[in-house]
Design a protein around this motif. Structure first.
Motif, PDB file in Angstrom:
ATOM      1  N   GLY A 134      -3.145  11.311   9.303  1.00 25.43           N
ATOM      2  CA  GLY A 134      -3.552   9.714   9.673  1.00 25.43           C
ATOM      3  C   GLY A 134      -4.389  10.593  11.460  1.00 25.43           C
ATOM      4  O   GLY A 134      -4.868   9.551  11.476  1.00 25.43           O
TER       5      GLY A 134
ATOM      6  N   THR B 259      -7.272   7.940   3.679  1.00 23.30           N
ATOM      7  CA  THR B 259      -8.117   8.086   3.493  1.00 23.30           C
ATOM      8  C   THR B 259      -8.665   9.015   2.837  1.00 23.30           C
ATOM      9  O   THR B 259      -8.534  10.700   3.360  1.00 23.30           O
ATOM     10  CB  THR B 259      -8.308   8.048   4.983  1.00 23.30           C
ATOM     11  OG1 THR B 259      -8.137   6.715   5.386  1.00 23.30           O
ATOM     12  CG2 THR B 259      -9.941   8.188   4.935  1.00 23.30           C
TER      13      THR B 259
ATOM     14  N   HIS C 158      -3.671   0.020  10.541  1.00 24.80           N
ATOM     15  CA  HIS C 158      -2.967   0.478   9.351  1.00 24.80           C
ATOM     16  C   HIS C 158      -3.440   2.271   9.791  1.00 24.80           C
ATOM     17  O   HIS C 158      -3.987   2.555   8.848  1.00 24.80           O
ATOM     18  CB  HIS C 158      -4.063  -0.174   8.659  1.00 24.80           C
ATOM     19  CG  HIS C 158      -3.670  -1.235   8.257  1.00 24.80           C
ATOM     20  ND1 HIS C 158      -4.528  -1.906   6.900  1.00 24.80           N
ATOM     21  CD2 HIS C 158      -3.343  -2.354   8.881  1.00 24.80           C
ATOM     22  CE1 HIS C 158      -4.454  -2.691   6.925  1.00 24.80           C
ATOM     23  NE2 HIS C 158      -3.775  -3.760   8.058  1.00 24.80           N
ATOM     24  N   THR C 159      -3.070   2.762  11.020  1.00 25.17           N
ATOM     25  CA  THR C 159      -2.532   4.096  11.182  1.00 25.17           C
ATOM     26  C   THR C 159      -1.827   4.042  11.590  1.00 25.17           C
ATOM     27  O   THR C 159      -0.829   3.196  12.042  1.00 25.17           O
ATOM     28  CB  THR C 159      -3.852   4.339  11.999  1.00 25.17           C
ATOM     29  OG1 THR C 159      -3.707   3.759  13.400  1.00 25.17           O
ATOM     30  CG2 THR C 159      -4.551   3.818  11.024  1.00 25.17           C
ATOM     31  N   THR C 160      -1.353   5.835  11.055  1.00 22.40           N
ATOM     32  CA  THR C 160      -0.081   6.058  12.211  1.00 22.40           C
ATOM     33  C   THR C 160       0.060   6.074  13.364  1.00 22.40           C
ATOM     34  O   THR C 160       1.060   5.183  13.958  1.00 22.40           O
ATOM     35  CB  THR C 160       0.111   7.820  12.314  1.00 22.40           C
ATOM     36  OG1 THR C 160      -0.178   8.070  10.928  1.00 22.40           O
ATOM     37  CG2 THR C 160       1.281   7.973  12.648  1.00 22.40           C
TER      38      THR C 160
ATOM     39  N   GLY D 124      -9.727   1.892  10.484  1.00 24.12           N
ATOM     40  CA  GLY D 124      -9.077   3.195  11.927  1.00 24.12           C
ATOM     41  C   GLY D 124      -9.705   2.979  13.027  1.00 24.12           C
ATOM     42  O   GLY D 124     -10.137   1.891  13.008  1.00 24.12           O
TER      43      GLY D 124
ATOM     44  N   THR E  65       1.770  -5.652   9.151  1.00 20.63           N
ATOM     45  CA  THR E  65       1.961  -4.546   8.248  1.00 20.63           C
ATOM     46  C   THR E  65       2.732  -3.986   8.994  1.00 20.63           C
ATOM     47  O   THR E  65       2.576  -3.394   9.859  1.00 20.63           O
ATOM     48  CB  THR E  65      -0.250  -4.033   9.253  1.00 20.63           C
ATOM     49  OG1 THR E  65      -0.398  -4.779   7.770  1.00 20.63           O
ATOM     50  CG2 THR E  65       0.360  -2.562   7.626  1.00 20.63           C
TER      51      THR E  65
ATOM     52  N   PRO F 160      -5.785   5.470   7.907  1.00 19.88           N
ATOM     53  CA  PRO F 160      -5.017   5.334   7.417  1.00 19.88           C
ATOM     54  C   PRO F 160      -4.850   7.010   6.586  1.00 19.88           C
ATOM     55  O   PRO F 160      -5.729   7.341   6.084  1.00 19.88           O
ATOM     56  CB  PRO F 160      -5.508   4.121   5.984  1.00 19.88           C
ATOM     57  CG  PRO F 160      -6.464   3.282   6.971  1.00 19.88           C
ATOM     58  CD  PRO F 160      -7.147   4.627   7.951  1.00 19.88           C
TER      59      PRO F 160
ATOM     60  N   ARG G  71      -0.457  13.358   1.305  1.00 22.43           N
ATOM     61  CA  ARG G  71       0.832  11.562   1.096  1.00 22.43           C
ATOM     62  C   ARG G  71       1.610  11.830  -0.100  1.00 22.43           C
ATOM     63  O   ARG G  71       2.317  11.261   0.591  1.00 22.43           O
ATOM     64  CB  ARG G  71      -0.758  11.803   0.813  1.00 22.43           C
ATOM     65  CG  ARG G  71      -0.548  10.147  -0.291  1.00 22.43           C
ATOM     66  CD  ARG G  71      -2.008   9.271  -0.420  1.00 22.43           C
ATOM     67  NE  ARG G  71      -2.476   9.459  -1.421  1.00 22.43           N
ATOM     68  CZ  ARG G  71      -1.943   9.166  -3.411  1.00 22.43           C
ATOM     69  NH1 ARG G  71      -1.417   8.419  -2.724  1.00 22.43           N
ATOM     70  NH2 ARG G  71      -2.706  10.110  -3.813  1.00 22.43           N
TER      71      ARG G  71
ATOM     72  N   LYS H 156       5.466  -0.478   8.973  1.00 20.32           N
ATOM     73  CA  LYS H 156       5.214   1.036   7.786  1.00 20.32           C
ATOM     74  C   LYS H 156       6.524   1.042   7.172  1.00 20.32           C
ATOM     75  O   LYS H 156       8.337   0.944   7.918  1.00 20.32           O
ATOM     76  CB  LYS H 156       5.712   1.893   9.557  1.00 20.32           C
ATOM     77  CG  LYS H 156       5.987   3.247   9.080  1.00 20.32           C
ATOM     78  CD  LYS H 156       5.611   3.560  10.973  1.00 20.32           C
ATOM     79  CE  LYS H 156       6.731   4.950  11.051  1.00 20.32           C
ATOM     80  NZ  LYS H 156       7.048   4.964  12.439  1.00 20.32           N
TER      81      LYS H 156
ATOM     82  N   ASP I 276       0.765  -1.227   0.354  1.00 20.89           N
ATOM     83  CA  ASP I 276      -0.361   0.032  -0.012  1.00 20.89           C
ATOM     84  C   ASP I 276       0.686   1.171  -0.099  1.00 20.89           C
ATOM     85  O   ASP I 276       1.112   2.272   1.184  1.00 20.89           O
ATOM     86  CB  ASP I 276      -0.663   0.184   0.987  1.00 20.89           C
ATOM     87  CG  ASP I 276      -1.631   1.078   1.532  1.00 20.89           C
ATOM     88  OD1 ASP I 276      -1.804   1.843   0.273  1.00 20.89           O
ATOM     89  OD2 ASP I 276      -2.726   0.942   2.051  1.00 20.89           O
TER      90      ASP I 276
ATOM     91  N   ASN J  93      -1.130   4.710   1.408  1.00 26.63           N
ATOM     92  CA  ASN J  93      -0.592   5.071   3.072  1.00 26.63           C
ATOM     93  C   ASN J  93       1.243   3.969   3.612  1.00 26.63           C
ATOM     94  O   ASN J  93       0.814   3.904   4.832  1.00 26.63           O
ATOM     95  CB  ASN J  93      -1.488   3.886   3.732  1.00 26.63           C
ATOM     96  CG  ASN J  93      -2.491   4.483   3.396  1.00 26.63           C
ATOM     97  OD1 ASN J  93      -2.857   5.970   3.619  1.00 26.63           O
ATOM     98  ND2 ASN J  93      -3.673   3.893   2.708  1.00 26.63           N
TER      99      ASN J  93
END
Lengths: 458, 350
Positions: B281, B265, A180-182, B302, A208, B262, B192, A210, A99, A102
């Protein structure tokens, strides 16, 4: 092995994913330590569901389970000392999703570190953990040990570079932790708890990771010093300037002696060497290199060499690369420890190690990741010499005492496994170990997951 | 080193265990709004304060949990160093213990890492009333489980933090803030793309049809990035106000949601003003409508948190599935078998 257990496994997996011949099982009993134990059965799952069902069967039948990647670990953590079942992830080796938008990649645990790096590089990214065995070692193994490498000084280890895990606990439950986020934590941070737990809490089935953008270019620098003290001062000085280098490696005088004997061009008065990498683009890169050069010129500095292209950089790293073959030539089965001390205590550690080397008559050669005080201590022993092996164990004991006295830790990246398990009490007290056992019990009530590893008995 | 405040806290915990009475742990109480209220005997830790050890050359500081963030940051600044995760301090009484327990990080989170990434070790009181220690003062440690990082973000539900060792970093040599006028969708797309390149973008903020970014690096790297990105130079004052949530947006008397998504988004089709940080994020929204924010964020990959609420809410943090909730409860059980530390602050049963 309980035949009822065999039957249960055969219901979960087709025959070609089960190895029962002794000759086939033999190769799954090693890692890169000197240990070996024969597993009773080896399974090669393809899916998370299969992993969960096998773990559940092991839980129900109370069969010990050891998960393994490619067996490149050095601490015996994947050696199945209780026999039982070995779960090899060699066939769960798919990259599930790259991905780029992201900046993350989702992989199965059997994917190698190098495959991740190659897939990421196609989009201008990299994954920070870069152990020496990257071409062979798997992501699952990297996460189990919280592996790192030279880049950790700037970018951290697996714990700082993993967003989400799917895993199976010791009861066969599938869990997903992180996101799947910061910001990836909901409730307690079980992701980081599982990372580095050496397969004792849960079996990782998907990760997953980074990804970070690759720098446009790098400069490699080499500095020599007339003493270890001077080199350590230079390390502190380099780390104190705002632009952290992406590698800061060192070699002690005995390591330098070895590579000199193998033809490396290192002046005779050099007692320590630093290799530094900085990254950036254009004039900013040169400014970063200049800042490091200035910081590195402490009292006792002898010589600076700067590589300006890949060829010159390779020449500088050649010195470091010559070291491992030289060590293997002298002592093919050396003991390789990786301790950590505060940077300012590196000279005291090296001095102490030299004294122990003289006292026990065991050559000790030291190199490693100076920027974070992570030193690879190599005891060049002959395992066939029983007297030397006995004194090596005592010497190792003293090495660990020295590390603790210097406010350090017994392992920075190789892990504990079996090799260091019985020394852990030097770093952790009974109450701390009891609490870790209590955590383990909640994840794995029947103590089937890599039992005997990492934590000493209470 | 006199440690009488630690012993006093230990005695209080031992008494609480004996009497099976829960404790409500706090120091500066500046984050009292965050999480569910706790019914328990007040257990103040603010008196356990002071810098224990600071070695600028080692990039490590060890402090007692009740030490004020302002004192730590001032001490670090004297040596041109900083807490790189830019912790929000909600008022002068904000402490490092509360900061680690809450696990909240500031604008630089996507660039430098979270508070958890900087915790090297801790000393704490566990649920048996013992003083235990995990991790240390070195940069890497894989001896045993990473319990010190487990403490970060656990909102005091696993034990009482006594002392914390943190990695610190040198301050950047050069800083420049830029503004770009663009709509939200374009701003998300731009940040991004830029975040995927080796540019020193240490913070970003999208609000009111503007994208604001901060560059932190060497002077030539900042200059080089500026040449590449363009934009209008603005002063740096926005970032501390964003870090400490002093902007009007954060002061409004409305439910404030914090969404972790993510980064790529697309813009959320929600009414009202939003602030987007961490290169896409983290998204802040005021929302009091019917939309199920937890379901929405979950569907987008998320999670969400009702960061500030005007009234009691059933769920503050993203609900967990059964398996994960069981494991969270089991982890709590291992650390705090009597359930005396801040019960229910995150979830019921934790």
């Amino acid at each position: 092995m309980d035949t009822a257990f065999h039957k249960a496994i055969k219901k979960i997996l087709p025959a070609q994913q089960i190895l029962t011949d002794e000759a086939e099982r033999l190769t799954y009993g090693y890692d890169n330590s000197r240990r070996h134990a024969l597993p009773d059965i080896v399974v090669l799952p393809h899916t998370e569901r299969q992993v969960a069902d096998i773990v559940k069967a092991c839980h129900d039948f109370k069969v010990p389970l050891t998960a393994r990647g490619r067996g490149t670990g050095t601490t015996g953590a994947t050696v199945p000392v209780r026999g039982g079942l070995v779960m090899s992830f060699e066939q769960m080796n798919k990259i599930i999703n790259m991905d780029a938008a992201n900046r993350m990649i989702t992989v199965e645990p059997g994917v190698t570190n190098q495959q991740v790096q190659q897939a990421a590089a196609e989009h201008g990214f990299f994954w920070a953990p870069d152990p020496t065995s990257a071409a062979f070692c798997t992501v699952g193994g990297n996460l189990a040990y919280n592996s790192a490498g030279p880049r950790a000084v700037k970018y951290g280890s697996c714990r700082e570079n993993t967003l989400e895990l799917r895993a199976v606990t010791g009861t066969g439950e599938i869990i997903r932790c992180g996101t799947h986020t910061t910001k990836g934590v909901v409730g307690y941070d079980l992701t980081r708890l599982i990372i580095g737990s050496e397969g004792t809490l849960a079996i990782i089935t998907q990760a997953t990771l980074k990804l970070l953008p690759k720098a446009e270019s790098k400069y490699t620098l080499k500095f020599t010093y007339n003493s270890m003290d001077a080199a350590a001062r230079a390390v502190s000085s380099i780390m104190a300037q705002p632009d952290t280098p992406c590698a800061l490696e060192f070699m002690d005088s005995r390591a330098l002696q070895l590579i000199r004997e193998n033809g490396a061009d290192i002046s005779a008065d050099a007692a320590a060497l630093l290799m530094v990498e900085v990254e950036g683009r254009g004039s900013a890169l040169q400014q970063a290199a200049d800042a490091v050069i200035q910081a590195a010129r402490v009292e006792g500095h002898l010589h600076t060499e700067q590589a300006r292209n890949a060829e010159e950089a390779a020449q500088i790293w050649q010195a470091r690369k010559q070291l491992s073959p030289s060590l293997r030539k002298i002592a093919p089965k050396k003991i390789n420890e990786d301790v950590v001390v505060p940077v300012s205590h590196i000279p005291a550690l090296i001095n102490g190690l030299n004294q122990l080397s003289d006292q026990y008559r065991i050559p000790i050669v030291n190199f490693g990741h100076a920027g974070n005080g992570n030193i690879h201590v190599n005891l060049l022993i002959n395992p066939d010499d029983k007297m030397q092996m006995a004194s090596a164990q005592e010497c190792l004991n003293q090495v660990f005492d020295l590390v603790i006295k210097l406010d350090g830790s017994l392992s920075g990246e190789h892990g504990v496994g079996l090799e260091k398990r019985d020394f852990i009490y030097k770093e952790l007290g009974a109450a701390e170990i009891r609490l870790m056992h209590a955590i383990k019990k909640q994840f794995d009530p029947h103590n089937i997951l890599n039992a005997d590893k990492t934590l000493p008995a209470l | 080193m006199t440690d009488h405040t630690a012993r006093q806290l230990q005695q209080q915990v031992q008494q609480a265990i004996a009497e099976q009475q829960p404790l409500n742990i706090f120091a500066g109480n500046s984050r009292a709004f965050y999480g569910h209220p706790v019914a328990g005997t007040p257990c103040p830790v603010a008196d356990h304060q002071g810098i224990i050890d600071y070695q600028p050359a080692e990039l490590v500081i060890t402090v007692k949990a009740g030490t004020r963030l302002s004192e730590i940051e001032q001490t670090l600044a004297e040596h041109n160093q900083m807490l790189a995760f830019e912790p929000p301090a909600f008022n002068e009484s904000s402490t490092i213990g509360g900061c680690v327990a809450a696990g909240l990080s500031g604008p630089s989170r996507a660039f430098s890492g979270s508070v958890r990434d900087f915790v090297l070790g801790c000393r704490m009181i566990n649920g048996r009333g013992e003083i235990v220690q995990f991790g240390g003062q070195v940069m890497k440690n894989v001896a045993g489980y990473d319990v010190s990082r487990l403490m970060a973000g656990s909102l005091g539900t696993l034990g009482i933090l006594l002392d914390i060792s943190l990695k610190v970093l040198p301050r950047p040599a050069s800083r420049l803030s830029l503004k770009f006028d663009m709509e939200e969708a374009a701003a998300i797309k731009s940040i991004r793309q830029w975040a995927g390149q080796p540019l020193p973008i240490s913070a970003s903020c999208i609000m009111q049809e503007q994208l604001l970014i901060r560059l932190d690096s060497t002077p030539s790297a900042v200059d080089s990035a500026r040449q590449k990105l363009g934009g209008e130079i603005i002063d740096d004052s926005i970032w501390p106000r964003l870090q400490h949530q002093q902007m009007d947006f954060f002061q409004q008397d409305k439910n404030l949601w914090r969404l972790s998504l993510p980064p790529a988004t697309a813009p959320l089709n929600m009414p009202g003003e939003q602030i987007i940080e961490w290169h896409g994020g983290q998204r802040w929204i005021h929302h009091e409508g019917e939309t199920d924010i937890f379901a929405l964020t979950s569907s987008l990959g998320g999670h969400a948190c009702l960061y500030k609420t005007r009234s009691r809410a059933d769920n503050i943090f993203q609900p967990l599935d059964t398996q994960l909730m069981t494991l969270q409860r089991n982890t709590k059980q291992a650390m705090d078998p009597m359930g005396i530390f801040n019960p229910g602050r995150i979830y019921r049963g934790l």
